[in-house]
Design an enzyme around this catalytic site. Structure first.
Site, PDB file in Angstrom:
ATOM      1  CG  ASP A   8      -0.442   0.250   2.526  1.00  0.00           C
ATOM      2  OD1 ASP A   8       0.787   0.461   2.632  1.00  0.00           O
ATOM      3  OD2 ASP A   8      -1.217   0.252   3.501  1.00  0.00           O
ATOM      4  CB  CYS A  65       0.723  -2.221   4.814  1.00  0.00           C
ATOM      5  SG  CYS A  65       0.496  -3.249   6.268  1.00  0.00           S
ATOM      6  CB  THR A  67       1.836  -2.194  11.198  1.00  0.00           C
ATOM      7  OG1 THR A  67       0.600  -2.644  10.608  1.00  0.00           O
ATOM      8  CG2 THR A  67       1.632  -0.818  11.809  1.00  0.00           C
ATOM      9  CG  HIS A  98       9.701 -24.667  12.778  1.00  0.00           C
ATOM     10  ND1 HIS A  98       9.837 -24.568  14.151  1.00  0.00           N
ATOM     11  CD2 HIS A  98      10.830 -25.266  12.341  1.00  0.00           C
ATOM     12  CE1 HIS A  98      11.007 -25.086  14.518  1.00  0.00           C
ATOM     13  NE2 HIS A  98      11.626 -25.508  13.435  1.00  0.00           N
ATOM     14  CG  HIS A 133       8.005 -28.455  11.602  1.00  0.00           C
ATOM     15  ND1 HIS A 133       7.753 -27.875  12.821  1.00  0.00           N
ATOM     16  CD2 HIS A 133       9.310 -28.815  11.616  1.00  0.00           C
ATOM     17  CE1 HIS A 133       8.852 -27.859  13.543  1.00  0.00           C
ATOM     18  NE2 HIS A 133       9.822 -28.428  12.842  1.00  0.00           N
TER      19      HIS A 133
END
Ligand code: RB5
Length: 147
Positions: A8, A65, A67, A98, A133
């Protein structure tokens, strides 16, 4: 390997840094925006990119973005997507080994372009460990299928 990258308006610098890295690594990629001349809504970029990873058109996706949080929340709504919010190199490695993450999200208001480049590089270069995993991923996939 084919990678989709999307950001963004708050993720332009890291997006450009990661695009440089992909070019240096000779990895084929598509940049799906934004043009970022104005403020945009991150779901409009995360959701289409996630769908194109989930469909198998792309092997991996990188979202940026402010955060990384909004992008990761949106991407993880798409069935088959395991998008990890990553801001350190250790997690970048472990989420491939993992979690077999097929997308990562980073926040440009959280880390700088140098660290973002290292994170993307390690993430792209690390393989899934499989084994126990794979069992755990299987449980997530089963839940997605049944609900
Ligand atoms: C945009 O201001 C910001 O909210 C967005 O880039 C992102 O950080 C959302 O999680």
């Amino acid at each position: 390997m084919k990678v989709i990258i999307s950001a963004d308006h708050a993720g332009m610098t890291i997006r450009n840094e990661v695009k440089n890295l992909l070019e240096e690594m000779n990895i084929e990629f598509e940049d799906t925006g934004c043009t970022c001349e104005t403020s945009v809504d991150y779901p409009d970029y995360a959701l289409p990119a996630a769908e194109r990873v989930a469909s198998g058109e792309f092997d991996a996706g990188i979202l940026i973005c402010g955060t990384g949080i909004g992008m990761s929340i949106a991407a993880n709504k798409v069935k088959g997507i395991r998008c990890a919010l990553v801001h350190d190199v250790y997690s970048a490695k472990l989420t491939r080994q993992h979690n077999d993450s097929n997308m990562i999200a980073m926040g440009e208001r959280v880390i700088g372009p140098g660290l973002a480049r290292e994170i993307a590089k390690v993430w792209l270069e690390t393989a899934f460990d499989g084994g126990r995993h794979a069992n755990r991923i299987g449980k997530i996939s089963k839940y997605e299928t049944e609900h």
